[in-house]
Design an enzyme around this catalytic site. Sequence first.
Site, PDB file in Angstrom:
ATOM      1  CB  SER A  28      -4.236   1.688   3.975  1.00  0.00           C
ATOM      2  OG  SER A  28      -3.395   1.287   2.915  1.00  0.00           O
ATOM      3  CE  LYS A  66      -4.589   2.011  -0.616  1.00  0.00           C
ATOM      4  NZ  LYS A  66      -3.986   0.697  -0.354  1.00  0.00           N
ATOM      5  CB  SER A  85      -0.950   0.016   1.208  1.00  0.00           C
ATOM      6  OG  SER A  85      -2.050  -0.829   0.961  1.00  0.00           O
TER       7      SER A  85
END
Length: 415
Positions: A117, A65, A62
């Site tokens: 997230s 991101k 993640s």
Amino acid sequence: MIRLLLAFVAAGLVALAACSPALAAKSAAAPSLQAPAAVLVQPDTEDVVLRRSANERRPIASTTKLMTALVTLEQADLDDEVTAVRYNALPAESLMGLQAGDRVTIRDLVRGLLLASGNDAATTLAVRVGGSRRAFVRMMNRRAREIGLSNTHYANPVGLDDPGNYSSAMDLAKLALVLMRNPFFARTVDRQAATVEIDGHKRTIVNRNTLLREAKWVHGVKTGHTMQAGYVLVGAASNKGVRLVSAVLGDPSEAARDADSLALLKWGLARYRRTTALRKGQVLARPKLAFRDQRTRLVAARRVRAVARKGEKLEVRVVGAPAEISGSVPAGRRMGTIVVSRRGRELARVPLVTATAVTAASFTDKVDSALPVPWVLILVLALLAACSLLVVFRRRRQVRRRQTRARRRGDTETA
């Protein structure tokens, strides 16, 4: 600024300063890490303080991101309201809690992206900002090339495992440094929780980066975890004006990820200090005053503080200061420049100014200056001698006059 951020990577400098007892990092040795890839950078000095397989391409989960956030912040208005798209999540995925059709602002989507997230937030941002997931991923890769992330490629805006979705510890640190320049991003990743509004309903989301609750000097940035990537964390910390950014990739557990990040940041903070290189009013030159045996002070117009390794001295030199000042000069008049440098690289230029007003030299000052001291003494003695002779001459004339008058009176009485 981006060029400056890229420069520290090319430089590849390793900090060698001694460690401070502050923050309990009493050993100069680098911390022992479980992460197979890691990096620690100090952006002000452009030092790569520690590296371990820092340019190795690895899955990043993640922390993908971070680029999703960068493209969004550069291309969208935080106050714009959009409609959430449908996202079919697997049971273990991280979500913000969106349903298809929910109205939500870009601002709250970015909060959900970074704190919770949320894969649903990432997908909605990709579609609403880029027009489609595929178009948004092209934007992500183009931006990565523009800022020099040479070991990075994106296959999705979420961070799910994919052979085409990878980065490196160094590239993640560089990306975090670019993002931390954005005030909204910096405030968001430094929050333990935030309240967002989804389709008119308020909801509290919690930051998955638990380091913020463990250490007040930690200020971000982003966690990540997948089966292939292991545990990943991009961290940021500051203490007494010293900033650091770290990245650990492939840790075996969340505990190991957090321990590695804390150890890196704590160790790095103890190796640097923010120091005063130049004080306002500090005397840097004392030029002579024309026609006088006096000097005046030239001082720094402002203070300069900078980050340096422990034990490292910053360079201060004066350029263009006069050796002598003639005429009247007001206080605060610029008379040169002070250059402050670190390792030969210029950090600041500060005006060198007069500390007090300087008056013009008087006629007497100029005469005294024009005549050497021995000749002045001779001239004074000559004048005194001339005056003495004049007095003697006048007295003799007066005596002769009295004698003449006396003889005339005597001649008159005899007749």
